[in-house]
Design a protein around this motif. Structure first.
Motif, PDB file in Angstrom:
ATOM      1  N   SER A  43      70.798  19.210  57.128  1.00 29.12           N
ATOM      2  CA  SER A  43      70.174  18.961  58.426  1.00 29.12           C
ATOM      3  C   SER A  43      70.199  20.236  59.266  1.00 29.12           C
ATOM      4  CB  SER A  43      70.916  17.850  59.165  1.00 29.12           C
ATOM      5  OG  SER A  43      72.214  18.297  59.547  1.00 29.12           O
ATOM      6  N   ALA A  44      69.475  20.197  60.371  1.00 30.46           N
ATOM      7  CA  ALA A  44      69.412  21.363  61.247  1.00 30.46           C
ATOM      8  C   ALA A  44      70.776  21.714  61.834  1.00 30.46           C
ATOM      9  CB  ALA A  44      68.413  21.113  62.373  1.00 30.46           C
ATOM     10  N   ALA A  45      71.664  20.739  61.889  1.00 33.62           N
ATOM     11  CA  ALA A  45      72.993  20.968  62.455  1.00 33.62           C
ATOM     12  C   ALA A  45      73.975  21.528  61.445  1.00 33.62           C
ATOM     13  CB  ALA A  45      73.542  19.661  63.037  1.00 33.62           C
ATOM     14  N   GLU A  46      73.564  21.615  60.166  1.00 33.38           N
ATOM     15  CA  GLU A  46      74.437  22.088  59.102  1.00 33.38           C
ATOM     16  C   GLU A  46      73.999  23.459  58.611  1.00 33.38           C
ATOM     17  OE1 GLU A  46      75.617  18.515  56.317  1.00 33.38           O
ATOM     18  OE2 GLU A  46      73.464  18.439  56.736  1.00 33.38           O
ATOM     19  N   LYS A  47      74.892  24.126  57.886  1.00 28.73           N
ATOM     20  CA  LYS A  47      74.514  25.345  57.204  1.00 28.73           C
ATOM     21  C   LYS A  47      73.609  24.991  56.030  1.00 28.73           C
ATOM     22  CE  LYS A  47      78.592  28.055  58.420  1.00 28.73           C
ATOM     23  NZ  LYS A  47      79.753  28.835  57.916  1.00 28.73           N
ATOM     24  N   LYS A  48      72.679  25.886  55.715  1.00 25.71           N
ATOM     25  CA  LYS A  48      71.710  25.615  54.660  1.00 25.71           C
ATOM     26  C   LYS A  48      72.403  25.391  53.321  1.00 25.71           C
ATOM     27  CE  LYS A  48      67.924  28.184  56.807  1.00 25.71           C
ATOM     28  NZ  LYS A  48      66.990  29.323  56.670  1.00 25.71           N
ATOM     29  N   HIS A  79      73.667  15.842  49.795  1.00 29.07           N
ATOM     30  CA  HIS A  79      72.601  15.202  50.554  1.00 29.07           C
ATOM     31  C   HIS A  79      71.757  14.331  49.636  1.00 29.07           C
ATOM     32  CE1 HIS A  79      73.741  19.063  52.396  1.00 29.07           C
ATOM     33  NE2 HIS A  79      73.680  18.370  53.517  1.00 29.07           N
TER      34      HIS A  79
END
Length: 249
Positions: A87-92, A98
């Motif tokens: 998610s955008a809140a996590e590191k890639k 996921h």
């Protein structure tokens, strides 16, 4: 550009009758480009082996043909598609939880089989996770895919269930300029790794040819010029026969 710290560190190792073993990992190869040509020509000039972390989903014949002219190159598995599922809140991360573990491992197996078939003896059974991140829960399943090595970034952890051959010095300034990091800082960082009492058997240099700027290319050229001819330095490729399983130390 001051390379004195690096030269001093290497000379100290030489005076002790030891050697510095270095290896070069370059990420995100898919097809021939001018930047890849530049990397392969530079490493060939200094007789330095280079391991390319290849994204299997979209690679094919053009890269095979280019690497056939670069016998000093080898290929490792770089995930499947280098797609970010976080998610955008996590590191890639591509190799996280996921999705279900069987789905992720099945993709890796497809990538492994594809690269092994395409690149044959040039292929090293080593996984390089995109963004250097992989969920710990996936690690026990890697050997069953045929993988014998794992390469991420930083000091090798003693709890890994699969032998680690990490990179330790990243030449790119990802969170700043986006280009090459200052040469002085890179030389100092590499000297620090060389001087550590717990220095890894192979110190890994991490590059990304597709995004190199002038600073990155200049540093790499200088580094190879210093080390490739120094009697106390040895540039090597990852080898499943000589890698160290960190959990057995």
């Amino acid at each position: 550009m001051s390379d004195a710290l690096l030269r001093n560190a290497i000379d100290t190792v030489a005076a002790q009758g030891r050697k510095v073993r270095l290896w070069l990992r370059d990420d995100d190869a898919v097809e021939p480009t001018e930047a890849l040509d530049r990397l392969l020509e530079l490493t060939h000039e200094h007789m330095v082996p280079v391991t390319l972390a290849v994204i299997p989903k979209d690679t094919g014949t053009p890269l095979i043909r280019r690497l056939d002219k670069a016998p000093h190159s080898s290929v490792a598995l770089h995930g499947w598609s280098h797609h970010n599922y976080a998610s955008a809140a996590e590191k890639k991360q591509e190799l996280g939880l996921h999705r279900t573990a069987p789905v992720v491992l099945a993709e890796l197996k497809e990538g492994f089989d594809k690269l092994a078939a395409l690149y044959s003896a040039r292929f090293i059974p080593m996984l390089v996770p995109p963004w250097n991140r992989i969920a710990p829960a996936l690690l026990p399943g890697l050997p069953s895919l045929g993988l014998k090595l794992l390469s991420v970034f930083g000091k090798e952890q003693p709890t890994s269930p699969i032998p680690l051959v990490n990179t330790h010095v990243d030449i790119m300034d990802w969170h700043g300029t986006g280009g090459g990091r200052p040469a002085d800082a890179l030389f100092a960082e590499l000297a620090s790794w060389i001087g550590r009492e717990d220095a890894p058997p192979m110190i890994g240099i991490l590059t990304h040819h597709l995004v190199h700027d002038a600073a990155a290319w200049t540093f790499l050229k200088t580094l190879l010029a210093i080390t490739a001819t120094h009697p106390a330095c040895e540039w090597v490729s990852p080898d499943v026969r000589s890698s160290t399983r960190t959990s057995s130390r």
